[in-house]
Design a protein around this motif. Structure first.
Motif, PDB file in Angstrom:
ATOM      1  N   ARG A  51    -130.310 -13.762  16.532  1.00  0.00           N
ATOM      2  CA  ARG A  51    -129.420 -12.699  16.554  1.00  0.00           C
ATOM      3  C   ARG A  51    -129.805 -11.680  17.462  1.00  0.00           C
ATOM      4  O   ARG A  51    -129.426 -11.104  18.179  1.00  0.00           O
ATOM      5  N   GLU A  52    -131.181 -11.272  17.439  1.00  0.00           N
ATOM      6  CA  GLU A  52    -131.666 -10.518  18.373  1.00  0.00           C
ATOM      7  C   GLU A  52    -131.548 -10.696  19.789  1.00  0.00           C
ATOM      8  O   GLU A  52    -131.240 -10.008  20.484  1.00  0.00           O
ATOM      9  N   ASP A  53    -131.774 -12.104  20.152  1.00  0.00           N
ATOM     10  CA  ASP A  53    -131.435 -12.350  21.409  1.00  0.00           C
ATOM     11  C   ASP A  53    -130.054 -12.257  21.985  1.00  0.00           C
ATOM     12  O   ASP A  53    -129.438 -11.686  23.061  1.00  0.00           O
ATOM     13  N   LYS A  56    -129.323  -8.444  22.641  1.00  0.00           N
ATOM     14  CA  LYS A  56    -130.023  -8.103  23.780  1.00  0.00           C
ATOM     15  C   LYS A  56    -128.817  -8.564  24.989  1.00  0.00           C
ATOM     16  O   LYS A  56    -128.650  -7.793  25.856  1.00  0.00           O
ATOM     17  N   ASP A 109    -131.710   3.327  16.992  1.00  0.00           N
ATOM     18  CA  ASP A 109    -132.866   1.854  17.802  1.00  0.00           C
ATOM     19  C   ASP A 109    -133.122   2.773  18.908  1.00  0.00           C
ATOM     20  O   ASP A 109    -132.354   2.852  19.964  1.00  0.00           O
TER      21      ASP A 109
END
Length: 188
Positions: A51-53, A56, A109
């Protein structure tokens, strides 16, 4: 038997940006995106590690759309016209929900905040260039550029009745005041 076409990476990113605009980064979940796209979530992992990918990639796409792509679309018009065109391309009402979600996300963030700062710095530079054509005092250039930027964002939150005056004419006149264009009319 014919193999099913793979859902393109861009569609995952686009769906992620739509979920981001609707509910913030917490709403961007692989299962939700797969359902939105009408596919299984297995295809997701062909493009993204996790999910982080995806998040980004979404930020990369947004930055390209509102910064790199916009700068490429600006022709060699005078700086005021460049600033007005950039504003129209980046703060369009269809794109603003994503802009707003990214601004909110940036409050929590630091990486998103850094990216937003970079985009906003490019936007401000266009405004400084436009305002700097008609005035030379650094504080005035900065103040008018800031006001123009605040106006572009704030206009999405304010509902004002201008009576019989066309709202687009009011916006154009305000832009001419802030960007320093000469305007011979007393009333829009």
């Amino acid at each position: 038997m014919m193999a099913r076409a793979r859902t393109p990476k861009e569609r995952w990113v686009e769906a992620g940006l739509q979920e981001l605009a609707a509910g913030g980064p917490e709403a961007v979940r692989v299962e939700v995106l797969a359902k939105r796209l009408g596919v299984t979530k297995g295809g997701f992992y062909g493009f993204f590690a996790d999910r982080e990918d995806l998040l980004k990639a979404m930020l990369d796409s947004w930055e390209k759309q509102v910064s790199t792509d916009v700068l490429e679309k600006l022709d060699d018009a005078d700086p005021q016209q460049r600033a007005m065109r950039a504003q129209a391309l980046t703060f369009d009402s269809s794109l603003f929900p994503t802009e707003l979600a990214i601004r909110e996300w940036s409050r929590r963030d630091p990486d998103v905040a850094q990216r937003l700062h970079r985009v906003d710095a490019q936007r401000m530079e266009l405004l400084r260039e436009a305002v700097g054509r008609t005035c030379s005092e650094p504080i005035e250039i900065e103040a008018r550029s800031s006001l123009a930027f605040y106006t572009a964002i704030g206009s999405h939150f304010v509902t004002v009745d201008h009576g019989e005056i066309d709202p687009k004419a009011v916006d154009a006149f305000a832009a001419s005041l802030l960007l320093g264009e000469q305007n011979d009319t007393k009333e829009p």
